[in-house]
Design a protein around this motif. Sequence first.
Motif, mmCIF file in Angstrom:
data_model
loop_
_atom_site.group_PDB
_atom_site.id
_atom_site.type_symbol
_atom_site.label_atom_id
_atom_site.label_comp_id
_atom_site.label_asym_id
_atom_site.label_seq_id
_atom_site.Cartn_x
_atom_site.Cartn_y
_atom_site.Cartn_z
ATOM 1 N N ASN A 37 0.834 -1.199 0.000
ATOM 2 C CA ASN A 37 0.000 0.000 0.000
ATOM 3 C C ASN A 37 0.866 1.245 0.000
ATOM 4 O O ASN A 37 1.589 1.497 0.967
ATOM 5 C CB ASN A 37 -0.924 0.014 1.229
ATOM 6 C CG ASN A 37 -1.930 1.139 1.174
ATOM 7 O OD1 ASN A 37 -2.455 1.466 0.105
ATOM 8 N ND2 ASN A 37 -2.227 1.735 2.319
ATOM 9 N N VAL A 38 0.812 2.034 -1.080
ATOM 10 C CA VAL A 38 1.584 3.275 -1.167
ATOM 11 C C VAL A 38 0.757 4.316 -1.922
ATOM 12 O O VAL A 38 0.957 4.564 -3.111
ATOM 13 C CB VAL A 38 2.981 3.027 -1.795
ATOM 14 C CG1 VAL A 38 2.875 2.382 -3.175
ATOM 15 C CG2 VAL A 38 3.814 4.307 -1.816
ATOM 16 N N PRO A 39 -0.223 4.910 -1.241
ATOM 17 C CA PRO A 39 -1.179 5.797 -1.900
ATOM 18 C C PRO A 39 -0.557 6.961 -2.659
ATOM 19 O O PRO A 39 -1.094 7.378 -3.694
ATOM 20 C CB PRO A 39 -2.043 6.306 -0.740
ATOM 21 C CG PRO A 39 -1.890 5.295 0.333
ATOM 22 C CD PRO A 39 -0.515 4.752 0.192
ATOM 23 N N GLU A 82 3.269 -1.457 4.386
ATOM 24 C CA GLU A 82 2.430 -0.285 4.594
ATOM 25 C C GLU A 82 3.250 0.993 4.454
ATOM 26 O O GLU A 82 4.162 1.246 5.236
ATOM 27 C CB GLU A 82 1.775 -0.342 5.977
ATOM 28 C CG GLU A 82 0.833 0.801 6.273
ATOM 29 C CD GLU A 82 -0.263 0.946 5.227
ATOM 30 O OE1 GLU A 82 -0.054 1.708 4.262
ATOM 31 O OE2 GLU A 82 -1.327 0.309 5.385
ATOM 32 N N GLN A 131 0.554 7.374 7.436
ATOM 33 C CA GLN A 131 -0.367 7.828 8.487
ATOM 34 C C GLN A 131 -0.317 6.861 9.669
ATOM 35 O O GLN A 131 -0.796 5.738 9.567
ATOM 36 C CB GLN A 131 -1.791 7.898 7.927
ATOM 37 C CG GLN A 131 -1.957 8.841 6.763
ATOM 38 C CD GLN A 131 -1.720 10.293 7.145
ATOM 39 O OE1 GLN A 131 -2.111 10.728 8.240
ATOM 40 N NE2 GLN A 131 -1.101 11.036 6.254
ATOM 41 N N GLN A 166 -3.575 5.169 10.710
ATOM 42 C CA GLN A 166 -3.991 4.035 9.881
ATOM 43 C C GLN A 166 -3.150 2.802 10.192
ATOM 44 O O GLN A 166 -3.667 1.679 10.223
ATOM 45 C CB GLN A 166 -3.876 4.387 8.400
ATOM 46 C CG GLN A 166 -4.293 3.231 7.483
ATOM 47 C CD GLN A 166 -4.431 3.642 6.031
ATOM 48 O OE1 GLN A 166 -4.947 4.711 5.731
ATOM 49 N NE2 GLN A 166 -3.948 2.795 5.118
ATOM 50 N N THR A 209 -7.677 0.184 2.607
ATOM 51 C CA THR A 209 -7.961 0.450 4.010
ATOM 52 C C THR A 209 -7.678 -0.768 4.889
ATOM 53 O O THR A 209 -7.660 -1.913 4.409
ATOM 54 C CB THR A 209 -9.441 0.837 4.196
ATOM 55 O OG1 THR A 209 -10.266 -0.291 3.847
ATOM 56 C CG2 THR A 209 -9.808 2.038 3.340
ATOM 57 N N CYS A 227 1.525 4.095 3.832
ATOM 58 C CA CYS A 227 0.518 5.151 3.765
ATOM 59 C C CYS A 227 1.007 6.437 4.417
ATOM 60 O O CYS A 227 0.505 7.526 4.115
ATOM 61 C CB CYS A 227 -0.786 4.695 4.415
ATOM 62 S SG CYS A 227 -0.679 4.457 6.202
ATOM 63 N N ASN A 264 -5.815 4.163 -1.700
ATOM 64 C CA ASN A 264 -5.405 3.665 -0.387
ATOM 65 C C ASN A 264 -6.228 2.433 -0.053
ATOM 66 O O ASN A 264 -7.456 2.485 -0.045
ATOM 67 C CB ASN A 264 -5.650 4.753 0.670
ATOM 68 C CG ASN A 264 -5.316 4.289 2.076
ATOM 69 O OD1 ASN A 264 -4.313 3.628 2.292
ATOM 70 N ND2 ASN A 264 -6.163 4.645 3.036
#
Length: 296
Positions: free
Chosen positions: A134-136, A162, A166, A169, A144, A164, A142
Amino acid sequence: MLFSGSMVALVTPFKAGKIDESALRRLVDFHIQEGTAALVPTGTTGESATLDHSEHERVIAICVEQSARRIKVLAGTGSNSTHEAIRLTKSAMAIGVDGALVITPYYNRPTQEGLFRHYEALAMAVDIPMVIYNVPVRTGVNITPQTIERLSSIAAFVGVKEACGQMSQIIELFSRVGSKMGIYSGDDLLTYPVMALGGAGVISVSANLVPRKMADLVELCLAGEWEKARLVHESLVPLHMALGLETNPIPIKTAMGLSGILSNEMRLPLVPMSDGNTQSLSKVLDAMGLLKKESK
């Protein structure tokens, strides 16, 4: 756990526009010697977006051949086309990798249901352990923690990279799947806090340059040596920050060139690092004793 420790998001060396196979083999041996836990070729740092399918497969094959089971290989095989992701993952499986790192589909921005079905289709088509990536900021979408929790019931998915950025998250992700899947930091700067939450390791850009230090950091965390790990983390923060001055992998390839490890050649549309940022990066490398003498 199938994958743990410091895993390197491996660069792809080029020479006169072609894959530099001898340099790639040297990198494989370098990481084995320096304690890296797994090679992760053909990802973002490996400039996978500019590799054609034959080159993609060749890079993976070299890593598998040269490593000769001395280190695990977790190959990047994602695509924004489910059909293509299946084809790339099947190819990597046939080559003999230990697992596949599969990025969320990029640009077409699927819904959460679309993401679930994409990964579900992969799991139905291939028989290989997979890590969700996950690498928005790269993909525009993204995935979730709720969707990852749905996917955690599928045995093929053994972990999540991960990135992200955040922490809220990431904390939720641990609460939902931390006991079911390995969670790996996809951001070098957040490795220490992710490990403190219960992370299994990192898929690291910085490890291309300082593999031993990244391996030490993760191993200390896994052993519960938090104060020693914090000191290693703090010593690496300036490098992590400098490697974010421009789009990855421009800074890491520049740093590897300045350190004498590897040519800094990249493929368009990536271009050489700007002079000002190169100077900033050089100062960090010099302070860490990583500059080759003629670069000083």
